[in-house]
Design an enzyme around this catalytic site. Sequence first.
Site, PDB file in Angstrom:
ATOM      1  N   GLY A  53       1.537  -1.340  -0.242  1.00  0.00           N
ATOM      2  CA  GLY A  53      -0.102   0.066  -0.203  1.00  0.00           C
ATOM      3  C   GLY A  53       0.871   0.990  -0.388  1.00  0.00           C
ATOM      4  O   GLY A  53       1.951   0.993  -0.989  1.00  0.00           O
ATOM      5  N   SER A  54       0.426   2.256   0.559  1.00  0.00           N
ATOM      6  CA  SER A  54       1.189   3.963   0.610  1.00  0.00           C
ATOM      7  C   SER A  54       2.632   3.943   0.851  1.00  0.00           C
ATOM      8  O   SER A  54       3.415   5.030   1.005  1.00  0.00           O
ATOM      9  CB  SER A  54       0.058   4.584   1.074  1.00  0.00           C
ATOM     10  N   THR A  55       3.115   3.035   1.867  1.00  0.00           N
ATOM     11  CA  THR A  55       4.161   2.635   2.092  1.00  0.00           C
ATOM     12  C   THR A  55       5.214   2.729   1.122  1.00  0.00           C
ATOM     13  O   THR A  55       6.369   3.169   1.764  1.00  0.00           O
ATOM     14  CB  THR A  55       4.582   1.684   3.426  1.00  0.00           C
ATOM     15  N   PHE A  56       4.948   1.987   0.291  1.00  0.00           N
ATOM     16  CA  PHE A  56       5.508   1.842  -1.469  1.00  0.00           C
ATOM     17  C   PHE A  56       5.466   2.960  -1.580  1.00  0.00           C
ATOM     18  O   PHE A  56       6.514   3.468  -2.425  1.00  0.00           O
ATOM     19  CB  PHE A  56       5.117   1.161  -1.833  1.00  0.00           C
ATOM     20  N   LYS A  57       5.293   4.319  -0.924  1.00  0.00           N
ATOM     21  CA  LYS A  57       4.919   5.452  -1.975  1.00  0.00           C
ATOM     22  C   LYS A  57       6.321   6.263  -1.287  1.00  0.00           C
ATOM     23  O   LYS A  57       7.261   7.194  -2.098  1.00  0.00           O
ATOM     24  CB  LYS A  57       4.051   6.526  -1.282  1.00  0.00           C
TER      25      LYS A  57
END
Length: 491
Positions: free
Chosen positions: A222-226
């Site tokens: 999810g957004s941690t990959f941003k």
Amino acid sequence: MTGDGRPMPRYIRHAAAFCALLLLALLVNATRLQIVQVRSYDENPANRRQTIARYGQPRGDILVGGSPVTGSRDSGENLRYERTYRYGPLYAPVTGFASQTYGTTLLENAEDDLLSGTDPMLSPLPLWNDLTRARNPGGNVVTTLDAIAQQAAYDGLGDRRGAVAAVEPSTGRILALVSTPSYDPQELSGTDKAVAKAWARLNGAADRPMLNRAVRQTYPPGSTFKVVTAAAALDAGVVEDLDAPLKAPDPYRLPGSSARLTNSVDDCAGASLRYAFAWSCNTVFAKLGVDVGLADMARTASGFGFDEPGPRIPFPVSTSTFGSGLDQAQLALSSIGQFDTRATPLQMAMIAAAVANGGSVRAPHLVERTTTAAGTPVSTTGPRAESRAMNPSTARLLRELMTDAVRKGTGRKVAVPGAEVGGKSGTAQHGIGNAGTPYAWFISWARARDAVEPAVAVAVVVEDAAADRGEISGGGDAAPIARAVMKAVLD
């Protein structure tokens, strides 16, 4: 010659030579069996002597913070010593089990020769044990774990499914490795019917307590990959100013598709990277991934460890994947940690550690050193391999973005008084049509105010199937667990 001086008859000479040849052949064969082929006979499944000898003495111990978390109990049975575990469920994702019936896993398997006393390094002289048929006392394995951080992670997850991994950024030392629900490895020690019943129950459980979610399970991050997408955009020069408006519409139509990507927060249209990171604007990062391009995105992801063989710590870690051959719509989704992007919690902790460590990734490890039973060093883990995930200047900017996210964004629940903390939350969709209950993620790092470098990087994932779908968030569910672990290390 005979006793009276006459020549010895030919047949006697031939017989004597033949007997000498037979004796020589006997000696050669005995040498072959006892030295050259001894290991193959020892390892033959039909040979019970080796198994009996293996369990005929106490096994060496696995230590955390200088104290053993394992032991041995004299059962009085044929396979005499059974493995015992202190705080079994707490350390099961690290120790694994050592069972007379079902073998060994995790550290019990990776360090089995040393723990069982068969490692040649435990012998006083080379080949000594092969010649004497002796067995040394089992050696000890000293881990890198922080007992208080491990307990904080375990208590934080409680009865929810999930995992926590924490590492020291500058060295790669693993400080905590927790997976829940867990199990007691001692249930698998021994040979009686209770062991077989425990094995069947644990393997048949719907919540899979023997699955090591911290290193063997991969999740959409999810957004941690941003964090990775931001690193790629900054390294490639697609973004040069954290506060400059970016040309990302809201909603964002995926390239080559009629599907439109939206946000769960306002003001993402034309937002800066600083705002988009703090409030996790999907549209901004999906477009950034497309603007960076597949080649540079894949190269940056690989630098962090994606699509590379998982590290051995010393037991193997599953490979985290970003993917190749993606079209632009798939690339946009992969850049926000969806589509086929998958990661282990340990991999996500390594991402946070790379930001904290100036852009360098230290290979993680779980064993500090090994010793004999008497404490004499056998081996010590030296400096681990280091790879460059991003430019140091990019890492500095990402530290700024992650601290902003904690001060005034979605990561406020992870703040630790008296420490500099950076973080990124994530809520990962999964299942057919994203019908599954989302996974709550949080990755972070922390540095004490008076310290030169960060002390810990953490990744937390919570898969709470019983929670209300609308109430799940990385900043709400996972961040408090990350905070407790970081606080334990800093204190």
